[in-house]
Design an enzyme around this catalytic site. Sequence first.
Site, mmCIF file in Angstrom:
data_model
loop_
_atom_site.group_PDB
_atom_site.id
_atom_site.type_symbol
_atom_site.label_atom_id
_atom_site.label_comp_id
_atom_site.label_asym_id
_atom_site.label_seq_id
_atom_site.Cartn_x
_atom_site.Cartn_y
_atom_site.Cartn_z
ATOM 1 N N HIS A 120 0.810 -1.214 0.000
ATOM 2 C CA HIS A 120 0.000 0.000 0.000
ATOM 3 C C HIS A 120 0.851 1.276 0.000
ATOM 4 C CE1 HIS A 120 0.840 0.689 4.323
ATOM 5 N NE2 HIS A 120 0.741 -0.621 4.437
ATOM 6 N N ASP A 121 0.337 2.294 -0.666
ATOM 7 C CA ASP A 121 0.935 3.634 -0.682
ATOM 8 C C ASP A 121 2.315 3.675 -1.331
ATOM 9 O OD1 ASP A 121 -1.165 5.115 0.961
ATOM 10 O OD2 ASP A 121 -0.610 3.529 2.352
ATOM 11 N N GLY A 138 5.117 -1.020 2.610
ATOM 12 C CA GLY A 138 4.308 0.159 2.350
ATOM 13 C C GLY A 138 5.112 1.438 2.241
#
Length: 267
Positions: A120-121, A138
């Site tokens: 994520h991100d 992440g």
Amino acid sequence: MKIHPTAVVDPKAEIHETVSIGPYTVIGPGVKIGADSEIGAHCALSGPTVIGEENRIGPFATVGAPPQDIKYRGEPTELVIGNRNIIREYASLHRGTVAGLGYSRIGDDNLLMAYVHVAHDCVIGNGVIMANAVTLAGHVLIEDRSIIGGLTAIQQFVRVGTFTYIGGMSGLSKDVPPYVVMAGVRKQMRIGGINQIGMRRAGFAPENIKKLQAAYKIIFRTPDLLLQEALERALEAGENYPEVRHLVDFFRNSKQGVLRQVDGSDD
């Protein structure tokens, strides 16, 4: 549009008429796929996810899955993928989180080989090559035209600079500066010099490479200088060269700390 009869496509997905979708693939609502893209067999695509044009996604890939974050509560974050990317079999690409960017993003013309994981991100630039089983935690940033060797793991919030070449089975816990060759794990991470071969192949002018080498020697091979003084001297020596400015700015903008250890080889 060529959709295999065993594929399941949600009516709320937006699929361009030129897209092909392989057998047993499942595409959920909120997924948008641009022209001339190919989705292989047994893939799982979840939304909100935007996939651009001329992408090739291999079998068993998971694209747009929810972030692997215990704080995630189902918020509508997204994954955005650009154009002409090759995403090979069993790759897993996750959406962002509201505590982070709110999105994960992959640019154009990238090659993500088998079993690559993008958490994520994360933000991946253009023309990046990630070999088999590269794993991004992440909030990782990969700048344009970097090459990352197989089985490399990158810790959360780490940045990898443009035109950097990372050897296989590396483990990164600090930012890796642009234009260098490096390999190693944590305390054994070492920089071997400037990525001259990659820069020459990309058409960098010899004078620019020469100025970057001079800046590199000031920053990395002048142990009696404190980092701030080394950066100032490097900038003075090559202020008119964008590669030198980017190298210096990369250090100055780091929150994780930038890898500065070098091996004993000559440049």
